[in-house]
Design an enzyme around this catalytic site. Structure first.
Site, PDB file in Angstrom:
ATOM      1  N   ASN A  90       1.410   7.193  -0.036  1.00 47.69           N
ATOM      2  CA  ASN A  90       2.689   7.378   0.642  1.00 47.69           C
ATOM      3  C   ASN A  90       3.788   7.505  -0.418  1.00 47.69           C
ATOM      4  O   ASN A  90       4.009   6.576  -1.197  1.00 47.69           O
ATOM      5  CB  ASN A  90       2.960   6.190   1.569  1.00 47.69           C
ATOM      6  CG  ASN A  90       4.196   6.393   2.415  1.00 47.69           C
ATOM      7  OD1 ASN A  90       5.223   6.858   1.928  1.00 47.69           O
ATOM      8  ND2 ASN A  90       4.127   6.018   3.685  1.00 47.69           N
ATOM      9  N   ASP A 104       7.048   8.159   0.248  1.00 48.61           N
ATOM     10  CA  ASP A 104       8.374   8.008   0.847  1.00 48.61           C
ATOM     11  C   ASP A 104       9.399   7.422  -0.116  1.00 48.61           C
ATOM     12  O   ASP A 104      10.554   7.857  -0.168  1.00 48.61           O
ATOM     13  CB  ASP A 104       8.300   7.088   2.071  1.00 48.61           C
ATOM     14  CG  ASP A 104       7.763   7.794   3.308  1.00 48.61           C
ATOM     15  OD1 ASP A 104       7.774   9.032   3.328  1.00 48.61           O
ATOM     16  OD2 ASP A 104       7.344   7.095   4.235  1.00 48.61           O
ATOM     17  N   HIS A 105       8.985   6.400  -0.851  1.00 48.37           N
ATOM     18  CA  HIS A 105       9.985   5.645  -1.599  1.00 48.37           C
ATOM     19  C   HIS A 105      10.416   6.328  -2.892  1.00 48.37           C
ATOM     20  O   HIS A 105      11.385   5.897  -3.526  1.00 48.37           O
ATOM     21  CB  HIS A 105       9.509   4.218  -1.815  1.00 48.37           C
ATOM     22  CG  HIS A 105       9.454   3.466  -0.522  1.00 48.37           C
ATOM     23  ND1 HIS A 105      10.592   3.197   0.226  1.00 48.37           N
ATOM     24  CD2 HIS A 105       8.421   2.981   0.198  1.00 48.37           C
ATOM     25  CE1 HIS A 105      10.253   2.554   1.324  1.00 48.37           C
ATOM     26  NE2 HIS A 105       8.940   2.419   1.333  1.00 48.37           N
ATOM     27  N   HIS A 144       6.839   9.714   5.900  1.00 52.34           N
ATOM     28  CA  HIS A 144       7.428   9.321   7.177  1.00 52.34           C
ATOM     29  C   HIS A 144       8.789   9.988   7.291  1.00 52.34           C
ATOM     30  O   HIS A 144       9.720   9.635   6.570  1.00 52.34           O
ATOM     31  CB  HIS A 144       7.562   7.794   7.240  1.00 52.34           C
ATOM     32  CG  HIS A 144       8.028   7.282   8.572  1.00 52.34           C
ATOM     33  ND1 HIS A 144       8.080   5.937   8.861  1.00 52.34           N
ATOM     34  CD2 HIS A 144       8.464   7.925   9.697  1.00 52.34           C
ATOM     35  CE1 HIS A 144       8.529   5.772  10.098  1.00 52.34           C
ATOM     36  NE2 HIS A 144       8.772   6.968  10.610  1.00 52.34           N
ATOM     37  N   ARG A 190      11.790   9.967   9.079  1.00 50.41           N
ATOM     38  CA  ARG A 190      12.502   9.094  10.008  1.00 50.41           C
ATOM     39  C   ARG A 190      13.706   9.798  10.646  1.00 50.41           C
ATOM     40  O   ARG A 190      14.244  10.752  10.096  1.00 50.41           O
ATOM     41  CB  ARG A 190      12.984   7.831   9.302  1.00 50.41           C
ATOM     42  CG  ARG A 190      11.908   6.777   9.091  1.00 50.41           C
ATOM     43  CD  ARG A 190      12.485   5.535   8.440  1.00 50.41           C
ATOM     44  NE  ARG A 190      11.521   4.444   8.398  1.00 50.41           N
ATOM     45  CZ  ARG A 190      11.432   3.486   9.318  1.00 50.41           C
ATOM     46  NH1 ARG A 190      12.245   3.490  10.353  1.00 50.41           N
ATOM     47  NH2 ARG A 190      10.532   2.524   9.196  1.00 50.41           N
ATOM     48  N   ARG A 205      16.028   8.463   5.959  1.00 50.99           N
ATOM     49  CA  ARG A 205      16.220   7.564   4.815  1.00 50.99           C
ATOM     50  C   ARG A 205      15.179   7.789   3.725  1.00 50.99           C
ATOM     51  O   ARG A 205      15.364   7.358   2.592  1.00 50.99           O
ATOM     52  CB  ARG A 205      16.175   6.106   5.263  1.00 50.99           C
ATOM     53  CG  ARG A 205      14.792   5.602   5.610  1.00 50.99           C
ATOM     54  CD  ARG A 205      14.755   4.143   5.988  1.00 50.99           C
ATOM     55  NE  ARG A 205      15.355   3.894   7.277  1.00 50.99           N
ATOM     56  CZ  ARG A 205      15.217   2.740   7.943  1.00 50.99           C
ATOM     57  NH1 ARG A 205      14.533   1.752   7.383  1.00 50.99           N
ATOM     58  NH2 ARG A 205      15.758   2.579   9.124  1.00 50.99           N
ATOM     59  N   GLU A 221       3.884  10.777   9.250  1.00 51.04           N
ATOM     60  CA  GLU A 221       4.203   9.682  10.155  1.00 51.04           C
ATOM     61  C   GLU A 221       5.452  10.058  10.936  1.00 51.04           C
ATOM     62  O   GLU A 221       6.440  10.518  10.348  1.00 51.04           O
ATOM     63  CB  GLU A 221       4.419   8.389   9.376  1.00 51.04           C
ATOM     64  CG  GLU A 221       3.160   7.879   8.704  1.00 51.04           C
ATOM     65  CD  GLU A 221       3.355   6.569   7.977  1.00 51.04           C
ATOM     66  OE1 GLU A 221       2.349   5.860   7.747  1.00 51.04           O
ATOM     67  OE2 GLU A 221       4.506   6.237   7.635  1.00 51.04           O
ATOM     68  N   THR A 276       8.333  -0.196   8.885  1.00 49.60           N
ATOM     69  CA  THR A 276       7.658  -0.302  10.175  1.00 49.60           C
ATOM     70  C   THR A 276       7.188  -1.739  10.384  1.00 49.60           C
ATOM     71  O   THR A 276       6.420  -2.276   9.590  1.00 49.60           O
ATOM     72  CB  THR A 276       6.460   0.657  10.229  1.00 49.60           C
ATOM     73  OG1 THR A 276       6.926   1.983   9.940  1.00 49.60           O
ATOM     74  CG2 THR A 276       5.821   0.639  11.604  1.00 49.60           C
ATOM     75  N   GLU A 305      -4.847   3.961  12.817  1.00 45.32           N
ATOM     76  CA  GLU A 305      -4.574   3.260  11.570  1.00 45.32           C
ATOM     77  C   GLU A 305      -4.209   1.826  11.918  1.00 45.32           C
ATOM     78  O   GLU A 305      -3.226   1.575  12.622  1.00 45.32           O
ATOM     79  CB  GLU A 305      -3.435   3.914  10.786  1.00 45.32           C
ATOM     80  CG  GLU A 305      -3.166   3.204   9.467  1.00 45.32           C
ATOM     81  CD  GLU A 305      -2.177   3.917   8.566  1.00 45.32           C
ATOM     82  OE1 GLU A 305      -1.658   3.274   7.636  1.00 45.32           O
ATOM     83  OE2 GLU A 305      -1.917   5.124   8.793  1.00 45.32           O
ATOM     84  N   HIS A 325      -0.527  -0.851   5.159  1.00 46.26           N
ATOM     85  CA  HIS A 325       0.741  -1.579   5.196  1.00 46.26           C
ATOM     86  C   HIS A 325       0.620  -2.870   4.391  1.00 46.26           C
ATOM     87  O   HIS A 325      -0.157  -3.752   4.724  1.00 46.26           O
ATOM     88  CB  HIS A 325       1.202  -1.923   6.616  1.00 46.26           C
ATOM     89  CG  HIS A 325       2.681  -2.212   6.684  1.00 46.26           C
ATOM     90  ND1 HIS A 325       3.631  -1.227   6.840  1.00 46.26           N
ATOM     91  CD2 HIS A 325       3.370  -3.365   6.570  1.00 46.26           C
ATOM     92  CE1 HIS A 325       4.831  -1.767   6.848  1.00 46.26           C
ATOM     93  NE2 HIS A 325       4.704  -3.065   6.682  1.00 46.26           N
ATOM     94  N   GLY A 326       1.375  -2.911   3.299  1.00 41.64           N
ATOM     95  CA  GLY A 326       1.449  -4.116   2.483  1.00 41.64           C
ATOM     96  C   GLY A 326       0.282  -4.340   1.551  1.00 41.64           C
ATOM     97  O   GLY A 326       0.149  -5.416   0.967  1.00 41.64           O
ATOM     98  N   GLY A 332       1.664   2.877  -0.118  1.00 40.17           N
ATOM     99  CA  GLY A 332       2.822   3.523  -0.700  1.00 40.17           C
ATOM    100  C   GLY A 332       3.758   2.626  -1.465  1.00 40.17           C
ATOM    101  O   GLY A 332       3.900   2.729  -2.675  1.00 40.17           O
ATOM    102  N   HIS A 333       4.420   1.699  -0.757  1.00 36.25           N
ATOM    103  CA  HIS A 333       5.493   0.922  -1.368  1.00 36.25           C
ATOM    104  C   HIS A 333       5.039   0.220  -2.633  1.00 36.25           C
ATOM    105  O   HIS A 333       5.730   0.245  -3.667  1.00 36.25           O
ATOM    106  CB  HIS A 333       6.039  -0.094  -0.357  1.00 36.25           C
ATOM    107  CG  HIS A 333       7.200  -0.872  -0.854  1.00 36.25           C
ATOM    108  ND1 HIS A 333       7.053  -2.092  -1.489  1.00 36.25           N
ATOM    109  CD2 HIS A 333       8.525  -0.609  -0.837  1.00 36.25           C
ATOM    110  CE1 HIS A 333       8.246  -2.547  -1.818  1.00 36.25           C
ATOM    111  NE2 HIS A 333       9.152  -1.666  -1.446  1.00 36.25           N
TER     112      HIS A 333
END
Length: 247
Positions: free
Chosen positions: A14, A16-17, A50, A52, A56, A77, A108, A158, A197-198, A219-220
């Site tokens: 991911n 995104d960031h 994602h 959004r 963002r 996403e 999310t 997912e 996630h995470g 991702g993050h």
């Protein structure tokens, strides 16, 4: 691809960031398209983004540029809104993952209520599938949600790994048991099971070891770790952790 076994568990990165950092100051840098190219070279199996409502993270232009710049499959996403549906129908990403979205949330915060939103989700799932995108639903590891996803005709789910990722002490084993049970149920229902996630270097192993899970989307953590060791190295190390766990 370093070995045939690697493909048993795919890594979706991911990015995104990368766009989040760019948007914090404006301008063109860092460019998520460059991150996508680095991810492909480092061994990612796909890209997750994602789009959004408030843009963002990535923008509409980013999505188009990413589709043109890399051969990696894109997992878009998206919220279950008319605006996002129209964009997905136009861009035709490889996969479209429907997620819950609230403007005020930092990220999310939970899974999609596929059971409670069946009537509104059904036409969206149908249109995306008919348009050639592989539909997935981002849901909590819950039996009712898995059955709802199967009833909707979504081929992929997912599982939200946030509760596991943030658990401490005895709760870790409880959340892992829940994830394993729901991954098993998903496979039994004929669903392809993904998770995310995470997830980090420290906690990805037990999830990656679950044989029913076909893909992890991360991702993050990878973008954060890239500050210290570079994006390519972060992806390579995550891939190594996943391969070791699956082996």
């Amino acid at each position: 691809m370093t070995s045939p076994d690697r493909r048993l568990l795919r890594l979706g990165v991911n990015i995104d960031h990368v766009a989040t950092i760019r948007n914090a100051r404006g301008g063109l840098h860092p460019d998520p398209v460059r991150a996508a190219i680095v991810a492909a070279e480092a061994g990612a199996d796909g890209l997750t983004v994602h789009l959004r409502e408030d843009r963002r993270h990535i923008t509409d232009t980013d999505l188009t540029r990413l589709s043109e710049a890399t051969a990696l499959p894109i997992n878009l996403e998206m919220a279950a809104t008319d605006e996002m549906l129209n964009i997905a129908l136009r861009e035709r990403p490889h996969a479209a993952c429907i997620v819950p979205e609230r403007r005020a949330e930092r990220t999310t915060e939970g899974g999609l209520d596929a059971a409670g939103l069946h009537n509104s989700l059904a036409p969206i799932v149908r249109q995306l599938r008919d348009n050639g995108s592989r539909v997935s639903l981002f849901i909590a590891p819950d039996a009712a949600q898995l059955h709802a996803a199967a009833a909707l005709g979504a081929p992929v789910v997912e599982l939200h790994t946030g509760p596991y990722s943030h658990a401490e002490g005895a709760a870790v084993a409880i959340e892992l048991e829940r994830l394993q049970a729901m991954a098993t149920l998903g496979a039994r229902l004929g669903l392809e099971v993904h998770a995310g996630h995470g997830l980090t270097f420290d906690n990805v192993g037990p999830v990656a070891a679950m044989p029913e899970i076909a893909e992890l989307n991360i991702g993050h953590f990878l973008i954060g770790e890239a500050v210290f060791i570079g994006l390519a190295e972060a992806i390579r190390q995550m891939r190594a952790h996943m391969d070791a766990a699956r082996a």
